[in-house]
Scaffold this active site. Structure first.
Site, PDB file in Angstrom:
ATOM      1  CD  GLU A 175      -0.518  -1.459   2.819  1.00  0.00           C
ATOM      2  OE1 GLU A 175      -0.164  -2.364   2.296  1.00  0.00           O
ATOM      3  OE2 GLU A 175      -0.524  -1.552   4.432  1.00  0.00           O
ATOM      4  CG  ASN A 176       4.950   1.293   0.656  1.00  0.00           C
ATOM      5  OD1 ASN A 176       4.410  -0.078   0.260  1.00  0.00           O
ATOM      6  ND2 ASN A 176       6.451   0.996   0.482  1.00  0.00           N
TER       7      ASN A 176
END
Lengths: 218, 229
Positions: free
Chosen positions: A47-48
């Site tokens: 998700e980064n």
């Protein structure tokens, strides 16, 4: 015998399907990456801002600009892409990620999950967990069946602050595979050598045992 | 119009006590190191900081935290920082924790002129407290509001004199949205080149969002968890 962390990860890997986009949480879920069947194309999302997570880098080749959501140095596979956090969560919120695997402190028999906060004690924040559980098409919780004190993590009702409500579909523990159904935790499989009695004993919430329960196959 | 400034000290001119700042980065990846150092040296206090994380005890936002320059943090994940935990639990620091995707979208919305929006994340949890709930397509959603800042600090690999930015690998993260959500956005880059030298097809953040830009120095680029195979 109860499975170890790698055993849980190995069993979870059996849930993967060719072409899946998968988000793996920190802890046991991360280990699932080690057991993706070779013939299968599974793309891991971080998700980064990375789609196509590769293995950890070789010694001396770690890039500070290339990390996963657990802030560990990783590599990017051929065909990977990088993007900003809003785009990353568009993938998640928009239902484009097929499967989310995450850990938990507690799961309740209606599929609520508590995984981010122990009041007065642990203050880390929810990170992306709330977004993931609210939007993933399929959510598997990877956890030990009981906590360190031997208390069940599969409860009638969660006691800790929730991460999401009625969202967990399947739980894979060191003792069993269970599905969340209308009336409680439905026992699907037992870990090799673990009896239904042991699982019953370790489950505080309602456990549904329907007929003969097969052992997990590896 | 000249957007290029000499260094971080010049770039932070105008930042005052009580202002709201955005700081890009995920963990220590892609953080505006030079600006953070200048802010720490400035001693400006009572800042409200919007950042996904709070740095570690002796680096990044953690330094401002240690020196009690922060009044409030808006973040999503603040593990790996003992001082943060201490100040939070003792009530010295006001903290608003947001689901990460909600935080990212609040910033994107702020930059895009969207005052509020509905998301499912956090429904039925303590994040929902005090928020309007509405059902769409059979699913419950929370009304979340946009975030903007007096100053946004971002870090990119390449930038040009016009403020166009290109990020490296996963160092983009919150930087791209934050660039659009600052009334004044300050970009620090590893390599600053004359306008025209970057390929327009590769630009992540168009220069319109950037008001000041400088080439940073002495990047440490610390790794939080070096993991090797």
């Amino acid at each position: 015998m109860a499975l170890d962390k790698n055993g849980i990860a190995k069993r979870i890997a059996q849930e993967l399907q060719d072409g899946y986009y998968v988000n793996l949480g920190i802890g046991i879920p991360t280990l699932v990456a080690n057991y993706i069947p070779e013939e299968m194309e599974v793309t891991l999302q971080s998700e980064n801002g990375l789609l196509g997570i590769g293995p950890f880098p070789e010694k001396g080749k770690a890039d500070p600009d290339l990390i996963n959501a657990g802030k560990q140095t990783v590599t990017a596979l051929k065909g990977a892409s990088f993007f900003d956090s809003a785009t990353s969560f568009a993938m998640i919120r928009g239902g484009h990620v097929d499967l989310t695997v995450l850990g938990a402190f507690e799961v309740s028999e209606n599929g609520d999950i508590a995984s981010w906060k122990i009041p007065g004690k642990l203050v880390k924040g929810m990170g992306g967990a709330m977004d993931l559980v609210a939007s993933a098409k399929n959510i598997i919780v990877a956890t030990t069946h009981t906590n360190r004190k031997g208390e069940s993590k599969l409860l009638r009702k969660c006691t800790l602050p929730l991460t999401g409500v009625a969202c967990v579909k399947r739980i894979i523990t060191d003792l069993a595979v269970l599905d969340i159904v209308e009336k409680g935790f439905k026992l699907i499989e037992r870990a090799p050598g673990v009896s239904t009695e042991e699982i019953k004993h370790a489950t505080e919430g309602i456990l549904i045992i329907d007929g003969e329960i097969p052992e997990m196959k590896f | 119009m000249n957007k290029v400034v000499k260094n971080a000290e010049e770039a932070i001119q105008g930042v005052k006590s009580g202002m709201t700042l955005m700081l890009g980065g995920f963990g220590l990846c892609g953080i505006p190191e030079n600006s953070l150092k200048a802010l720490a040296a400035s001693g400006i206090k009572n800042l409200i900081c919007i950042s996904n994380n709070a740095g570690i005890d002796d680096f990044g936002l953690g330094v401002l935290l240690r020196d009690h320059q922060l009044k409030k943090m808006i973040a999503s994940y603040v593990g790996e920082n003992k001082e943060f935990e201490r100040q939070f639990l003792s009530g010295e620091l006001e903290v608003e924790l947001n689901p990460q995707g909600t935080l990212a979208e609040r910033i994107r919305a702020g930059g895009a002129g969207i005052p509020a929006f509905f998301v499912p994340a956090g429904y039925g949890t303590e994040v929902a407290e005090g928020k309007e709930v509405r059902e769409f397509n059979g699913k419950m959603h929370l009304l979340e509001t946009a975030l903007t800042a007096d100053f946004a600090f971002v870090k990119a690999k390449y930038g040009d004199y016009s403020g166009n930015l290109i990020y490296n690998n996963t160092a983009n993260n919150f930087n791209n949205m934050m660039a659009s959500a600052g009334k004044i956005t300050i970009a620090e880059v590893e390599e600053l080149v004359p306008t025209g030298e970057l390929d327009p097809n590769q630009i992540h953040t168009p220069g319109i969002f950037v008001q000041r830009i400088f080439q940073g120095t002495n990047y440490e680029k610390r790794i939080e968890f070096e993991t090797v195979s």
